[in-house]
Motif scaffolding. Sequence first.
Motif, PDB file in Angstrom:
ATOM      1  N   UNK B  93       0.848  -1.397   0.193  1.00 36.06           N
ATOM      2  CA  UNK B  93      -0.107   0.051  -0.215  1.00 36.06           C
ATOM      3  C   UNK B  93       0.956   1.244  -0.034  1.00 36.06           C
ATOM      4  N   UNK B  94       0.017   2.342  -0.156  1.00 32.78           N
ATOM      5  CA  UNK B  94       0.927   3.593  -0.202  1.00 32.78           C
ATOM      6  C   UNK B  94       1.708   3.958   1.090  1.00 32.78           C
ATOM      7  N   UNK B  95       1.111   3.383   2.283  1.00 32.45           N
ATOM      8  CA  UNK B  95       1.775   3.269   3.550  1.00 32.45           C
ATOM      9  C   UNK B  95       3.230   2.920   3.324  1.00 32.45           C
ATOM     10  N   UNK B  96       3.568   1.714   2.755  1.00 31.79           N
ATOM     11  CA  UNK B  96       4.755   1.138   2.665  1.00 31.79           C
ATOM     12  C   UNK B  96       5.517   1.980   1.538  1.00 31.79           C
ATOM     13  N   UNK B  97       5.098   2.283   0.462  1.00 31.01           N
ATOM     14  CA  UNK B  97       5.588   3.061  -0.465  1.00 31.01           C
ATOM     15  C   UNK B  97       6.095   4.571  -0.186  1.00 31.01           C
ATOM     16  N   UNK B  98       5.303   5.021   0.833  1.00 28.85           N
ATOM     17  CA  UNK B  98       5.585   6.484   1.298  1.00 28.85           C
ATOM     18  C   UNK B  98       6.641   6.342   2.284  1.00 28.85           C
ATOM     19  N   UNK B  99       7.213   5.277   2.693  1.00 31.16           N
ATOM     20  CA  UNK B  99       8.247   5.188   3.908  1.00 31.16           C
ATOM     21  C   UNK B  99       9.654   4.226   3.286  1.00 31.16           C
ATOM     22  N   UNK B 100       9.068   3.009   2.592  1.00 34.06           N
ATOM     23  CA  UNK B 100      10.012   2.324   1.976  1.00 34.06           C
ATOM     24  C   UNK B 100      11.079   2.801   1.043  1.00 34.06           C
ATOM     25  N   UNK B 101      12.399   2.429   1.135  1.00 35.88           N
ATOM     26  CA  UNK B 101      13.073   2.881   0.078  1.00 35.88           C
ATOM     27  C   UNK B 101      13.772   1.822  -0.627  1.00 35.88           C
ATOM     28  N   UNK B 102      14.242   2.194  -1.913  1.00 34.41           N
ATOM     29  CA  UNK B 102      14.836   1.243  -2.885  1.00 34.41           C
ATOM     30  C   UNK B 102      16.318   0.579  -2.075  1.00 34.41           C
ATOM     31  N   UNK B 103      16.863   2.003  -1.513  1.00 27.02           N
ATOM     32  CA  UNK B 103      18.075   1.687  -0.939  1.00 27.02           C
ATOM     33  C   UNK B 103      18.023   0.809   0.158  1.00 27.02           C
ATOM     34  N   UNK B 104      17.037   0.677   0.890  1.00 30.99           N
ATOM     35  CA  UNK B 104      16.965  -0.036   2.022  1.00 30.99           C
ATOM     36  C   UNK B 104      16.505  -1.493   1.565  1.00 30.99           C
ATOM     37  N   UNK B 105      15.660  -1.553   0.449  1.00 28.93           N
ATOM     38  CA  UNK B 105      15.482  -2.888  -0.126  1.00 28.93           C
ATOM     39  C   UNK B 105      16.776  -3.497  -0.631  1.00 28.93           C
ATOM     40  N   UNK B 106      17.560  -2.933  -1.101  1.00 29.37           N
ATOM     41  CA  UNK B 106      19.029  -3.437  -1.650  1.00 29.37           C
ATOM     42  C   UNK B 106      19.826  -3.885  -0.219  1.00 29.37           C
ATOM     43  N   UNK B 107      19.859  -3.063   0.659  1.00 35.35           N
ATOM     44  CA  UNK B 107      20.612  -3.597   1.858  1.00 35.35           C
ATOM     45  C   UNK B 107      20.161  -4.628   2.432  1.00 35.35           C
ATOM     46  N   UNK B 108      18.764  -4.672   2.474  1.00 33.74           N
ATOM     47  CA  UNK B 108      18.084  -5.985   3.194  1.00 33.74           C
ATOM     48  C   UNK B 108      18.308  -7.188   2.237  1.00 33.74           C
ATOM     49  N   UNK B 109      18.467  -6.937   1.060  1.00 32.33           N
ATOM     50  CA  UNK B 109      18.907  -8.024  -0.024  1.00 32.33           C
ATOM     51  C   UNK B 109      18.189  -9.326   0.380  1.00 32.33           C
TER      52      UNK B 109
END
Lengths: 165, 273, 794
Positions: B93-109
Amino acid sequence: MTAMRLTVNGVQREIDVDPRTLLVHAIREQVGLTGTHVGCLTGDCGACTVVLDGRTAKSCSVLALSADGSAVDTVESLADGDDLHPVQQAFWDEFAFQCGFCLPGMLLTAKELLESTPDPDDAQVLAALNGNLCRCTGYNTIVSAVRKASGCATTCVKESPCRKS
Amino acid sequence: MTPRYSAPRDLAGVTAALADGDGVVVGGGTMVVPDMTHGRTSAAVVVDLSRAGLAGVTAGEDGAVVGAMTTYTDLITSDVPLLSTVASGITGGPQIRNRGTAGGSACYANPASDVPACLVALGARMRLASAGGAREVPAAEFFLGGFRTARRPDEVLEAFVVPPLGGAALGYLKFKLAEGSWPIVTAATFAPTGGPLRIVVGGAAATPVAVDVDRPSVGSDDPAWREHVREAVHTALDAAEPWTDVLAPAAYRRRIAPVIAARSAGRALEEDR
Amino acid sequence: MAAPTLPDSAIGGSARKRDGAALLTGRARFVDDHQPDGALHAHVVRSTVAHGRILSIDTAAAEAVPGVVLVLTGKRAAESAGPVPYFIDPAARGGNRTDIRCLQVDEVVFVGQPVAAVVAATRQQAQEAAALVAVEYEVLPHVLDAEEALLPDAPRLYPDWPGNVVMHNRYGTGDTDAALAAADVVVSGELRIGRSTTSPIEPRGYLASWNAAEGKLTVHASCQNPHQMRWMLATSLGLDEGDIRIVTAKVGGSFGLKMQGHPEETLVALLSILTGSPVKWIEDRRETLMAGARQQVHRFTVGATADGRITALVNNIVADVGALTAQAGWAMPNMSATTLPSGYLVPDCRIELDIVVTNKPPVNAARGFGKDAAHFVMERAVDVVARELGLDPAEVRRRNFIPADRFPYRTSTGLNIDSGDFVGLLDKVCDTVDYAGIRRRQAELRPLGRYLGIGLGFELTPESSDSPGTFVSGFDTTTVRMSVTGMVTVLTGVTSPGGGNDTGIAQIVATEMGVPIEWVELVQGDTDRCPNGFGNFSGRSMVVGGGSATLAARDVRDKLALLGSRMLAVPVDRVEVADGVVRVVDDHERALAVPDVARALLTRAFAIADGIEPVLESTRAYKPGNIDHVPDQFGRIQPYPTYSSSLHAVVVDVDVETGKVVLLDYVMAHDCGTMINPALVEGQARGAVAMGLGSALSEQLVFGEDGALLSDRFKTYLLPRAGDVPELRMVHQVTPSPFTMHGNKGAGEAGVGGAQAAVANAVEDALAPFGVAVRGVPLTPPVVLGLIDEAAAR
Ligand SMILES: Cc1cc2nc3c(=O)[nH]c(=O)nc-3n(C[C@H](O)[C@H](O)[C@H](O)COP(=O)(O)OP(=O)(O)OC[C@H]3O[C@@H](n4cnc5c(N)ncnc54)[C@H](O)[C@@H]3O)c2cc1C
Ligand code: FES
Ligand code: FES
């Protein structure tokens, strides 16, 4: 414990939190507004949704301290006294909830959607609701409530003899 | 044990806070905050990037520099190739898109996520900063395994750089089990004008797997070409570390990867027309 | 269907939910919203092994954590609390039982079983300390699969049992062997129903407050059955029932999960007694997800004539209920057996049932209550017969349905179906979904590599059950009380975890009493205020809550009418109560406001109410008809007054390269008799269908080999989201029940089994060109692709 400031529904609050305190717990327990719910604490269900500095967020996935100095609007901010927000009104008219536990996420994301997209199509409504789980309704009436709130005359639920026009 | 909390005002503050190597970085917080809540992550110091000024996309000479704190919502309205469309398909949802980052996703891997394969397909470079200095790591070398990256504990991802496309077409497709599931297999296609296609498959192995295939001579639904893609993807996956999670076993991922790869390539070719 | 002029507040109107404003504005208070000063927080320490003996528990490190008030082990708990009594005791049905404890004392039988509890000033401290409780186990061999658990050398969960079987039962009448021998075709199959869970969005939670000075315990609970919980706590804690108050005002969905019998109920109350403070425990989602809803293997054989008439059904059921629980869940598979052969004329049936324990968390009560599995199996069987004979599945249903003129009809397993028109449902569904049109499109698209399928699923939903000697009760009780101002308070024993029966009951009372619905206040879920009752389950609330409210409301209305007639000086048969006035039937001008009549009775009792007892209150219990517990010559009983029915049709599009099933259309024709509030009925039906679709396509609890739950969040346990559920189109048919007050039947469970069956049949239909045979649910993409591969290999 660390002191921090939050403006909740327009009212400035000062509260003490632990570095691990979640925003949802700060709102519910320190500020004392319990309309924001806890359904999973993993960011999946949406029941903890608030508007954080103008954008919806899942308050179980935000550290309270990250929101220091921020403005938070909760589900309690929607109605003006006894006057319900059009989104709330539509949800009531369309039977878009049963237990109501999911409402914070449903109402606040619907409102955010309609503010940016006044006449959303079905795909946009579904995308906006994607982060909110509802186990009671099966979603159909929620989608029609959002569309009704948008002023869209066509509804998604056809052939329902009970529906109010 | 209660950790210390630090929300540095700039990059130097961040790298200083991480210098001891016992910090947990909070980006958008969408993964790491729940992980802390459930005791899956803990550290002496919580380093919150939200005030460090790492958000935003700037156009540099060697491409778009995407700050680590740029959210999916920011990306949707940006002109960063591929990621702007991928961001709108992020679930939660927008709630995740409003906070989540592509950088964080990359680091989470997480192998089962959208961003890694895209970064590899785009040839992005990951800018890592530490108290000792900065370095750049190509995305293809950044992902080391499931939930493992080249980032050292004392480093922060400052940004990633997406090089100019040079007229290449792009295609992206992800396959998930249901609206709310992690992606099972993703495929990002990079189609440079006239040249062979580079398809990067995510989720099918522990790290993104890049496959180069010739353009189809007829169309992307030509069975012979699809067979060619299928073989290329299988061969590449044979050499990769398989990935299984609760949602789907490695065999299933491997089974559908060529299908998703071919469809993604089809999208890129369509865009190319 | 409602007449156009009917007001929404009348019986049959779609009144909006009465708690709407409170829920929409965030004012409604769920259990976690009660935050009394000084409340402590509990965290449960759970077993990390699937089967083991507890050798030692070291609590020292946990006790040293700041804020910790108490660390309780099973041994110490057993000194203060007895076993938790069963909702349905297996022993009462001739089965095996074991004592269920709030904390395990010696042995654990699943990963996640409570072994200790920590109470601390904050949630964080409790959680932190719980992680420091060191439990040493002697690990014992475990078994996670029910069929393996049946093998002679399988590890035993409960050493004093002869095996791992809670009970073995046999149902059905007739000579199936002879019928199968005489049949033109005999087909068999095996079906596996995967383990899903109810997972309401509000997890379970309890807040117990022990008042030592008065010796009174108050428990706020997210629970469906407050009175049963009061009794259970009284029993396990050795308290007097009168000293316990249970309040379950707002519940955030339940679907069976929150029927009581969970160890934490006794535990949290005990923790409050031991600490002398209010203690709150709110479940984490990972704990909620442990609760199973169903898991069964069915092996069936059916015989049929060449023209598609089913003559015999044999079904062997192995139900995996996980570890035994005091909750009602373990008993659900019985209903899978007795609900066969559903709404079909199958004279000869033999159903063998083994309810088996395994080292997994218990199966808890779940919407459908086992009946869903009966439909999944029966509807698959009908389709298999159709396929074998080359007949259309819709036609085979038509030929086998119990005809509408045969009701009440007693099935081979003993259920006495009150009423229905199943062929009527079939016609409505086929029309609405455009059955013939879909078949045409299917044929057109196949050559293009698109695989459409259509599937039907009939569902017969026995509702409002009564089980002798248990807390499954087929009646309930309501008090209707009018105050001196004419305002009405309804106190009822049924509860509403969200479905809205409070609104429906208010409609009934307002209609019966002839007063505006705004005058009616409803009180539910408070054992100190409401009459003894049984809460919410089995689609009972409108049948027995509504029925008893009707009786009580009529009593009060009759008294108003009698007094009003005197005051108006006309015979009582010439007055009516309507629109808030008592008036002369043929002269509406001559009327008295109801509040004036109420005031007159209560303030001038000796002046004008000679011979009328001056109390505007009535408490009535309602027992619907058709329940019969006297075993017939075959030993069959009849525990249900009413049988709702529904027919589901779903159109799917299967991606044969990935196995993904996309739902294109869904139609449900539903018959629950008279609808008190059609919008609420539809809400229940849609919710149940969505739940069925989830368990048909994506929901599955996954365990590791060590017995630990792997699908422990909503990213790995996939509840349907808005984009997963197509428009669920509803068509109604109304066949009133002759055995209930308003002709209404239960609504609320129908949908789970019908959706599962329709989806499974549709997927098989779509993949008919590949020769795929569906063997269970969920049909996740990996499963579907596996079926295609397997068929290709044959
Ligand atoms: C409901 C839901 C739906 C989702 N749907 C999708 C989806 O459809 N597709 C998908 O791919 N993902 C999905 N995700 C996961 C999503 O990608 C991540 O949540 C998000 O992108 C992570 O970004 P974040 O900034 O929130 O990371 P965080 O949670 O802040 O951090 C994630 C990890 O990266 C580290 N980290 C973060 N930023 C930095 C940095 N700058 N430098 C060094 N380390 C850092 C953290 O320490 C942590 O280990 C979903 C998550 C949720 C909760
Ligand atoms: S509680 Fe935050 S998303 Fe569920
Ligand atoms: S109304 Fe109960 S979860 Fe949505």
